[in-house]
Write a protein that holds these residues in place. Structure first.
Motif, mmCIF file in Angstrom:
data_model
loop_
_atom_site.group_PDB
_atom_site.id
_atom_site.type_symbol
_atom_site.label_atom_id
_atom_site.label_comp_id
_atom_site.label_asym_id
_atom_site.label_seq_id
_atom_site.Cartn_x
_atom_site.Cartn_y
_atom_site.Cartn_z
ATOM 1 N N THR A 200 0.823 -1.200 0.000
ATOM 2 C CA THR A 200 0.000 0.000 0.000
ATOM 3 C C THR A 200 0.862 1.257 0.000
ATOM 4 O OG1 THR A 200 -1.782 -1.170 1.129
ATOM 5 C CG2 THR A 200 -1.840 1.229 1.220
ATOM 6 N N VAL A 201 1.947 1.248 0.770
ATOM 7 C CA VAL A 201 2.884 2.377 0.769
ATOM 8 C C VAL A 201 3.457 2.582 -0.631
ATOM 9 C CG1 VAL A 201 5.212 3.013 1.557
ATOM 10 C CG2 VAL A 201 3.440 2.385 3.216
ATOM 11 N N SER A 202 3.789 1.496 -1.300
ATOM 12 C CA SER A 202 4.295 1.598 -2.677
ATOM 13 C C SER A 202 3.239 2.198 -3.602
ATOM 14 C CB SER A 202 4.715 0.222 -3.198
ATOM 15 O OG SER A 202 5.815 -0.282 -2.473
ATOM 16 N N ASP A 203 1.971 1.822 -3.401
ATOM 17 C CA ASP A 203 0.889 2.357 -4.219
ATOM 18 C C ASP A 203 0.676 3.847 -3.960
ATOM 19 O OD1 ASP A 203 0.417 -0.098 -5.418
ATOM 20 O OD2 ASP A 203 -1.122 -0.684 -3.970
ATOM 21 N N VAL A 204 0.851 4.271 -2.712
ATOM 22 C CA VAL A 204 0.758 5.703 -2.393
ATOM 23 C C VAL A 204 1.799 6.484 -3.180
ATOM 24 C CG1 VAL A 204 1.119 7.440 -0.585
ATOM 25 C CG2 VAL A 204 -0.268 5.405 -0.102
ATOM 26 N N ARG A 205 3.022 5.993 -3.150
ATOM 27 C CA ARG A 205 4.102 6.689 -3.866
ATOM 28 C C ARG A 205 3.866 6.658 -5.379
ATOM 29 N NH1 ARG A 205 7.927 4.324 0.277
ATOM 30 N NH2 ARG A 205 8.654 6.113 1.496
ATOM 31 N N ALA A 206 3.410 5.524 -5.879
ATOM 32 C CA ALA A 206 3.176 5.399 -7.320
ATOM 33 C C ALA A 206 2.093 6.364 -7.790
ATOM 34 C CB ALA A 206 2.786 3.967 -7.669
ATOM 35 N N GLY A 207 1.149 6.688 -6.902
ATOM 36 C CA GLY A 207 0.065 7.593 -7.254
ATOM 37 C C GLY A 207 0.389 9.057 -7.035
ATOM 38 N N GLY A 208 1.614 9.341 -6.594
ATOM 39 C CA GLY A 208 2.015 10.730 -6.384
ATOM 40 C C GLY A 208 1.875 11.216 -4.959
ATOM 41 N N GLY A 209 1.525 10.319 -4.033
ATOM 42 C CA GLY A 209 1.443 10.698 -2.632
ATOM 43 C C GLY A 209 2.799 10.605 -1.950
ATOM 44 N N GLN A 210 2.835 11.029 -0.699
ATOM 45 C CA GLN A 210 4.069 11.005 0.093
ATOM 46 C C GLN A 210 3.871 10.151 1.346
ATOM 47 O OE1 GLN A 210 4.722 15.215 0.853
ATOM 48 N NE2 GLN A 210 6.076 15.380 -0.919
#
Length: 263
Positions: free
Chosen positions: A83-93
């Protein structure tokens, strides 16, 4: 509405970071009738707000540099690293990398691309809240951002959430549901354009918790009488219920809802 049968993407926890935890205990006890259980020195001042012995929220001192008092919503992840990887992939921090919380679960802190902060929880011994949607507990989670459509794309990539548009006076409201199951039955929150909701002054991107109350007007009066402030007076919303927005004495924003009876 929310329940405690938690799945990937469910709101499972919320806590308040406050510069005055003693004052917060007093305020929320007066407004909601919550009791507080301090977890002791090893927990750094963190503890649980409870109703009938079941946890409905949590409270702790502010820990991040520059942080202001606010409620933080936590969403369940089946695999927090993914999920953390998905956050980063979507432009989140990611503000805090996944951390083991004394075997109770894994916690990460994140910020979406528009600046709204949230947390991610992978359950261990603690699954989540003991009560939801009951009186004086969390009943709805609402996101206010400049671009609701972009937010839905981001969170769909992270949690698989679905959305459905609902026309309301002056804006399009988007109802959020979990990725699986009946869309209406798994709805748990919504997305509104920033500035169209309450908040007082210039609104910032944020998640806002709604608490189910028996009498919105009386609860607003209790908040006001105990040092809080009224951001949006009680008002009826067609097909929803009676709502209001308030802030506690330290400025943390939350909302009140008496839902219309289910048909």
């Amino acid at each position: 509405m929310l329940g405690t049968d938690f799945r990937h993407g469910s709101p499972v926890w919320l806590d308040l970071g406050s510069p005055d935890t003693t004052g917060a205990v007093r305020f929320y006890g007066s407004v909601f009738g919550w009791t507080f259980t301090d977890l002791g020195p090893d927990a750094g001042g963190y503890g649980f707000f409870q109703v009938d012995g079941k946890t409905v929220a949590a409270l702790g001192p502010l820990t991040e540099e520059g942080a202001v008092s606010a409620w933080m919503l936590h969403f369940q992840a089946d695999d927090i690293q993914a999920t953390v990887s998905d956050v980063r992939a979507g432009g989140g921090q990611i503000r805090m990398e996944p951390t083991d919380v004394m075997g109770e679960g894994w916690l990460a802190q994140a910020t979406d691309p528009q600046g709204a902060e949230f947390a991610i929880w992978q359950p261990g011994k603690t699954a989540g809240l003991g009560k939801a949607s009951d009186e004086n507990s969390l009943v709805w989670a609402e996101l206010h951002v400049p671009d609701p459509a972009a937010a839905i794309t981001f969170y769909n990539g992270v949690f698989g959430w679905r959305s459905q548009e609902m026309e309301t006076p002056g804006m399009t409201y988007r109802v959020l549901s979990l990725k699986d199951g009946d869309q209406q039955q798994t709805s748990f929150g919504g997305v509104a354009p920033m500035g169209d909701g309450a908040g007082g002054g210039v609104e910032k991107p944020r998640w806002v918790p709604y608490f189910n109350v028996a009498d919105v007007d009386a609860t607003v009066s209790a908040a006001d009488g105990n040092g809080g402030s009224v951001l949006m007076p009680a008002a009826d919303v067609p097909d929803v219920g009676r709502i209001a927005w308030v802030a506690d004495p330290s400025g943390a924003v939350f909302a009140l809802l008496k839902p219309n009876p289910m048909a």
